[in-house]
Design an enzyme around this catalytic site. Sequence first.
Site, PDB file in Angstrom:
ATOM      1  N   THR A  43      36.361  49.797  30.074  1.00 23.29           N
ATOM      2  CA  THR A  43      35.366  49.624  30.924  1.00 23.29           C
ATOM      3  C   THR A  43      34.350  50.528  30.847  1.00 23.29           C
ATOM      4  OG1 THR A  43      37.170  48.559  32.319  1.00 23.29           O
ATOM      5  CG2 THR A  43      34.517  48.974  33.363  1.00 23.29           C
ATOM      6  N   ASP A  98      43.064  51.732  36.801  1.00 28.37           N
ATOM      7  CA  ASP A  98      43.962  50.772  36.622  1.00 28.37           C
ATOM      8  C   ASP A  98      44.303  50.222  37.776  1.00 28.37           C
ATOM      9  OD1 ASP A  98      44.453  51.377  33.779  1.00 28.37           O
ATOM     10  OD2 ASP A  98      45.328  53.173  34.658  1.00 28.37           O
ATOM     11  N   GLY A 111      45.030  54.675  29.646  1.00 26.84           N
ATOM     12  CA  GLY A 111      44.830  54.909  28.349  1.00 26.84           C
ATOM     13  C   GLY A 111      45.109  56.523  27.868  1.00 26.84           C
ATOM     14  N   GLU A 117      40.488  63.192  32.578  1.00 23.42           N
ATOM     15  CA  GLU A 117      39.548  62.726  33.522  1.00 23.42           C
ATOM     16  C   GLU A 117      39.692  63.121  34.764  1.00 23.42           C
ATOM     17  OE1 GLU A 117      40.503  57.786  31.495  1.00 23.42           O
ATOM     18  OE2 GLU A 117      41.842  58.620  32.954  1.00 23.42           O
ATOM     19  N   LYS A 135      41.313  44.892  39.617  1.00 19.61           N
ATOM     20  CA  LYS A 135      41.798  46.173  39.607  1.00 19.61           C
ATOM     21  C   LYS A 135      41.947  46.630  41.316  1.00 19.61           C
ATOM     22  CE  LYS A 135      41.749  47.018  35.251  1.00 19.61           C
ATOM     23  NZ  LYS A 135      41.085  48.107  34.516  1.00 19.61           N
TER      24      LYS A 135
HETATM   25  C1  5RP Z   1      42.418  55.790  30.924  1.00 21.69           C
HETATM   26  C2  5RP Z   1      42.141  55.060  32.189  1.00 21.69           C
HETATM   27  C3  5RP Z   1      41.266  53.888  32.166  1.00 21.69           C
HETATM   28  O1  5RP Z   1      40.138  54.301  32.942  1.00 21.69           O
HETATM   29  C4  5RP Z   1      42.062  52.803  32.785  1.00 21.69           C
HETATM   30  O2  5RP Z   1      43.201  52.646  32.094  1.00 21.69           O
HETATM   31  C5  5RP Z   1      41.199  51.531  32.806  1.00 21.69           C
HETATM   32  O3  5RP Z   1      41.027  51.036  31.506  1.00 21.69           O
HETATM   33  P1  5RP Z   1      40.203  49.656  31.121  1.00 21.69           P
HETATM   34  O4  5RP Z   1      38.883  49.969  31.579  1.00 21.69           O
HETATM   35  O5  5RP Z   1      40.473  49.454  29.577  1.00 21.69           O
HETATM   36  O6  5RP Z   1      40.800  48.760  31.621  1.00 21.69           O
HETATM   37  O7  5RP Z   1      42.531  55.704  33.291  1.00 21.69           O
HETATM   38  O8  5RP Z   1      43.279  56.762  30.903  1.00 21.69           O
END
Ligand code: 5RP
Length: 252
Positions: A43, A98, A111, A117, A135
């Site tokens: 995203t 997530d 991720g 982050e 989410k």
């Molecule tokens: C990475 C994260 C991402 O923001 C989270 O996993 C969401 O990922 P995606 O947008 O691919 O669903 O926290 O550490």
Amino acid sequence: MLPDSGSSPPMPTEQDRLKRAAAARALDYVTDGMKLGLGTGSTAEAFIDLLGPRVRGGLKLLCVPTSERTTTYARKLGLSLGNLDDLAPLDLTVDGADEADRELTLIKGAGGALLREKIVARASKRMVVIADESKLVARLGKFTLPVEVLEFGHKTTARHLSEAFTSLGYSNIPITLRQREGAIFKSDSGNVIYDCAMGAITSAAKLAAAISAIPGAVEHGLFIGIATTLLIAHPGEVEVIAGEPAAGQARA
Ligand code: 5RP
């Protein structure tokens, strides 16, 4: 998504479309001259995709990526990147999640970038979280909670995590050392990650405090009082859920 060298890209799913809708809405929060934190994940990359043409069209931004993956991605799109210590405080960070609830508490880290982050988001005046509707949850915890752990003594730290969970009433929580391609996953900071299948989290604050008290637990994926806006994409509309950072965490 960046252009692939060979085969044509797969057809976008409905979830991809929703991610892009949330990412597009986040552009409303970006203004010329901003110092901008760039999140990690699909995203966040949808958002970076949209920034590329604007920057080439003259929008001035100085960006701080939250991972090596995002660094590579943003660089390929021609964004100007800088160092957090040179640029903090940042005006805004835009990142995915997530899980998110309506109190703007998040689980992040699928991720593997949760540590950077959180550092970048906490150093930002505002954090806008972009996500598709899957989410948004009534109660956090269906998604596993990642905990970044120092490699030294990590199995001992995992035992201490398990004991802390039990003492808070979360019994028999599966705690899994994250693997990737048959090897132990390492974060950009060289730490390992344990994914903790908590089930319903009754108090994110108590859980966060208990994890933070364990030596060797470097950081956890609960973001409490950090996000200032959630942009949740549903079919046909992007819902804006706005809040303020918790007391003591208000950022100038
Ligand atoms: C990475 C994260 C991402 O923001 C989270 O996993 C969401 O990922 P995606 O947008 O691919 O669903 O926290 O550490």
